[in-house]
Design an enzyme around this catalytic site. Structure first.
Site, PDB file in Angstrom:
ATOM      1  CG  ASN A 155      39.587  37.816  36.004  1.00 40.20           C
ATOM      2  OD1 ASN A 155      39.966  37.625  34.761  1.00 40.20           O
ATOM      3  ND2 ASN A 155      39.649  36.646  36.675  1.00 40.20           N
ATOM      4  CB  CYS A 336      35.948  31.425  38.345  1.00 37.40           C
ATOM      5  SG  CYS A 336      34.475  32.872  38.398  1.00 37.40           S
TER       6      CYS A 336
END
Length: 392
Positions: A155, A336
């Site tokens: 990611n 996140c």
């Protein structure tokens, strides 16, 4: 002010297909577990969404019972937790070894750390330059290995890991071991099928593909649930075949299915368009003198929508604010973990120093972006570099 959203790896705008499907289903308020007409309607819509996601994965359930192999959760994070904890605590396994990469999403790494505290042995495989150490995997995989978890697309760097190769290595060492892959960033961004991956468990998330937030899924290979190789981590009313209790997020699931169907239908065009934008950015950032000192972190095998850029002694947070003031939105890594202030372990594993990792931004492209967005970004980015360099 025109806004350019280059943070699609954090989340994506709701797609037209998902919006239309969810709007049409707003009055479908029945509980999918209810046996009356409203409940049956809701269950039918959930089943239809399952089949749409199966199709996008290159799979097809044989009947309604078999469709339960796709377990809906509240997020990709929960699906990762179910995959790791569910596999590790299943009674079928007596081994204690779990293999993961050192660059996994926190949803995997933190769950693995939790299992480590419970007595499991976790081996963290290096991923220097965005390439997993396949020799390390081969050396560590053995009869004691119960699970291997490697993401398909990183990611932060966009590195694509060869899950098929990893699956073959692990299965050769122990055919009973399970292979899990977090495909949250790879789903409908790079071409794959469940057969090409060879994995037993696959994590997905709706809001990364134009679906709504609050819904994820764990795909399981045929035979996994029947052989009881997965234990639940959420207990209650027994929904999702007893593996994820709690009333299903019917609207979210409907949106998930619609987004998956639309994304699957346009996958080839999407990959081509995103690749062209990414290549334009790479070409400019590596050849235009306005970007002197900028370094790109390019893995040998990369997804078409993620580009990691290291700035010349300018902290990523400073650049983020400068671009944001101009209506351009990028990130400094995983959304996140952006509030942990520990720096990017992913970039350090890639090979960056702490200083360079702190000066790195992530550009992530999506369906809302165009080539003109790329050109405007380059112009604003060049001006920001020039202005911030004077302030150092």
């Amino acid at each position: 002010m025109e806004q350019i959203y280059f943070d699609n790896s954090a989340t994506t705008p709701l797609s037209g297909a998902a919006r239309a499907a969810m709007t049409e289903a707003l009055d479908c308020f029945g509980n999918p577990s209810s046996l009356h007409t409203l409940g049956v309607e809701a269950e039918s819509r959930v089943y239809a969404a399952r089949t749409q996601i199966f199709a996008a994965l290159g799979d097809k359930p044989t009947n309604r019972l078999d469709a339960g192999r796709l377990i809906f959760t509240a997020s990709g994070t929960e699906a990762d937790n179910l995959a790791l904890i569910g596999a590790a605590t299943a009674k079928n396994f007596t081994g204690k070894k779990i293999l993961v990469s050192d660059s996994e999403h926190p949803a995997v790494l933190e769950t693995a750390a939790q299992l480590e505290r419970r007595g499991f042995r976790v081996v963290r495989v290096p991923t220097v330059g965005g390439v997993p150490d396949y020799d390390c995997i081969a050396a560590e995989a053995d009869r004691d290995t119960i699970l291997a978890s490697f993401m398909l697309v990183n990611n932060e760097t966009g590195a694509v890991y060869d899950i098929g190769r990893i699956s073959s290595i692990v299965k050769a060492a122990n055919p009973r071991a399970l292979v899990h892959t977090d495909c949250v960033q790879g789903f409908l961004k790079v071409p794959f099928t469940v057969k090409s991956l060879g994995a037993d468990l696959i994590t997905l998330s709706a809001h990364k593909i134009g679906g709504p937030k609050g819904v994820g899924a764990l795909w399981t290979a045929p035979g996994i649930l029947r052989a009881k190789k997965l234990s639940p981590v959420v207990f209650g009313g027994g929904q999702e075949g007893g593996l994820r209790s709690g009333t299903e997020n019917t609207l979210g699931i409907i949106g998930f299915g619609a987004a998956a169907a639309a994304g699957s239908a346009s996958l080839g065009e999407t990959i081509s368009r995103l690749s062209a934008m990414r290549e334009r950015l790479i070409s400019a950032l590596t050849s235009d003198e306005r970007f002197e000192g900028v370094k790109l972190n390019l893995p040998p095998n990369a997804a078409p929508h993620i580009l990691s850029v290291t700035l010349p002694s300018i902290r990523s947070e400073v650049m983020l604010h400068s671009l944001s003031e101009a209506g351009i939105y990028v990130s400094s890594g995983s959304a996140c973990s952006s509030n942990t202030h520990h720096g990017s372990y992913v970039l350090r594993a890639f090979g960056l120093s702490d200083r360079d990792a702190d000066c790195t931004i992530r550009i992530s492209l999506g369906d809302v972006n165009t080539q003109s967005d790329a050109e405007r970004f380059l112009a604003v980015f060049a001006e920001s570099l020039k202005r911030l360099a004077r302030m150092r």
